[in-house]
Design a protein around this motif. Structure first.
Motif, PDB file in Angstrom:
ATOM      1  N   LYS A 175       0.897  -1.151   0.022  1.00 15.74           N
ATOM      2  CA  LYS A 175      -0.019  -0.070  -0.036  1.00 15.74           C
ATOM      3  C   LYS A 175       0.800   1.432  -0.002  1.00 15.74           C
ATOM      4  O   LYS A 175       0.391   2.348  -0.523  1.00 15.74           O
ATOM      5  CB  LYS A 175      -1.008  -0.043   1.300  1.00 15.74           C
ATOM      6  CG  LYS A 175      -2.001  -0.944   1.191  1.00 15.74           C
ATOM      7  CD  LYS A 175      -2.849  -0.916   2.511  1.00 15.74           C
ATOM      8  CE  LYS A 175      -4.052  -1.986   2.501  1.00 15.74           C
ATOM      9  NZ  LYS A 175      -4.993  -1.810   3.591  1.00 15.74           N
ATOM     10  N   ARG A 234       4.707   2.498  -4.116  1.00 11.22           N
ATOM     11  CA  ARG A 234       3.959   2.540  -5.332  1.00 11.22           C
ATOM     12  C   ARG A 234       4.999   2.560  -6.773  1.00 11.22           C
ATOM     13  O   ARG A 234       6.181   2.655  -6.378  1.00 11.22           O
ATOM     14  CB  ARG A 234       3.071   3.798  -5.905  1.00 11.22           C
ATOM     15  CG  ARG A 234       2.054   3.984  -4.756  1.00 11.22           C
ATOM     16  CD  ARG A 234       0.862   2.693  -4.947  1.00 11.22           C
ATOM     17  NE  ARG A 234      -0.140   3.209  -3.753  1.00 11.22           N
ATOM     18  CZ  ARG A 234      -1.256   2.460  -3.314  1.00 11.22           C
ATOM     19  NH1 ARG A 234      -1.288   1.148  -4.289  1.00 11.22           N
ATOM     20  NH2 ARG A 234      -1.864   2.527  -2.554  1.00 11.22           N
ATOM     21  N   ASN A 235       4.517   2.284  -7.946  1.00  7.14           N
ATOM     22  CA  ASN A 235       5.369   2.268  -9.072  1.00  7.14           C
ATOM     23  C   ASN A 235       6.543   1.211  -8.904  1.00  7.14           C
ATOM     24  O   ASN A 235       7.591   1.806  -9.462  1.00  7.14           O
ATOM     25  CB  ASN A 235       5.877   3.449  -9.284  1.00  7.14           C
ATOM     26  CG  ASN A 235       4.786   4.372  -9.389  1.00  7.14           C
ATOM     27  OD1 ASN A 235       3.495   4.120 -10.248  1.00  7.14           O
ATOM     28  ND2 ASN A 235       4.730   5.692  -8.933  1.00  7.14           N
TER      29      ASN A 235
END
Length: 236
Positions: free
Chosen positions: A25, A28-29
């Motif tokens: 969570k 990201r990426n």
């Protein structure tokens, strides 16, 4: 009703999966969802992950040894020490619900306008355990006023053992203040990010006097909390 006791290996795996989910969570990426990659990439951007990076890598190795060598679905070939299990559960809790900087800050913040009466500041010093107050001019924070600046002003303006404070404003005293370094963070920042700000300033030979917390970390927003290095010492 009979209570089923979960063994240490299962507790470890549950906590590891909680951490993996929390990392997914937060980070990201990142191509794929490999635990070690999430830790490596997350440590570059998140102070809380960086704080536990080495332990998380060790947990990954231990998890592989425990889980990948299972003889069957409900039988672990190895079992971690209870201290290790307690530690990974503790870190899982922190990653799922990191302690925010706002929760350990001094709040609500007592702050003053550039044109506030200095008598109000002195009264605030008398009624509060702290002696550093943000000062705002035209909606933006221009610095911090301390009791030391007020004493310096008084020493220079003392006349016949008395001082008339009736018409004295913060604007009259702020020039006696030492230039303090302050930073601003948003209300969602965790304590690890705040600690890192203090450490970075110290590494560059600078003293960060305080961190002011606002909704979005902007200089022209109402202060929601204020943190000094003493606040971090107390929670440690």
């Amino acid at each position: 009703m009979e209570t089923v006791e979960i063994d240490l290996s299962e507790r470890f795996e549950i906590a590891f999966n909680r951490i993996h989910k929390a990392l997914s969570k937060m980070v990201r990426n990142v191509q794929g969802n490999i635990f070690s990659q999430l830790v490596a990439h997350g440590a570059k951007r998140h102070a809380i992950i960086r704080s536990y990076k080495d332990e998380l890598f060790q947990f990954a190795k231990l998890r592989n040894a425990i889980v990948h060598e299972k003889l069957r679905a409900d039988f672990y070939i190895a079992e971690p020490h209870e201290d290790v299990v307690q530690r990974i559960e503790e870190i899982a809790e922190l990653l799922e619900k990191p302690v925010t900087a706002l929760s350990i800050s001094s709040n609500p913040v007592v702050y003053f306008n550039y044109h506030s009466s200095i008598r109000d500041v002195i009264l605030a010093i008398h009624n509060n355990p702290y002696t550093k107050f943000p000062v705002y001019k035209e909606g933006s924070c221009i610095g911090i006023l301390t009791s030391g600046a007020i004493l310096r002003w008084m020493a220079e303006n003392l006349s016949q053992d008395s001082i008339n404070l009736t018409d004295i404003r913060v604007s009259d005293v702020i020039s006696y203040e030492t230039k303090h370094l302050i930073d601003f963070v948003d209300e969602n920042k965790d304590i690890f990010a705040v600690e890192e700000l203090f450490e970075k300033r110290h590494a560059h030979g600078k003293k960060l006097e305080a961190i002011i917390i606002t909704e979005n970390g902007q200089i022209n927003e109402k202060p929601l909390g204020i943190i000094t290095s003493w606040d971090l010492i107390e929670i440690d």
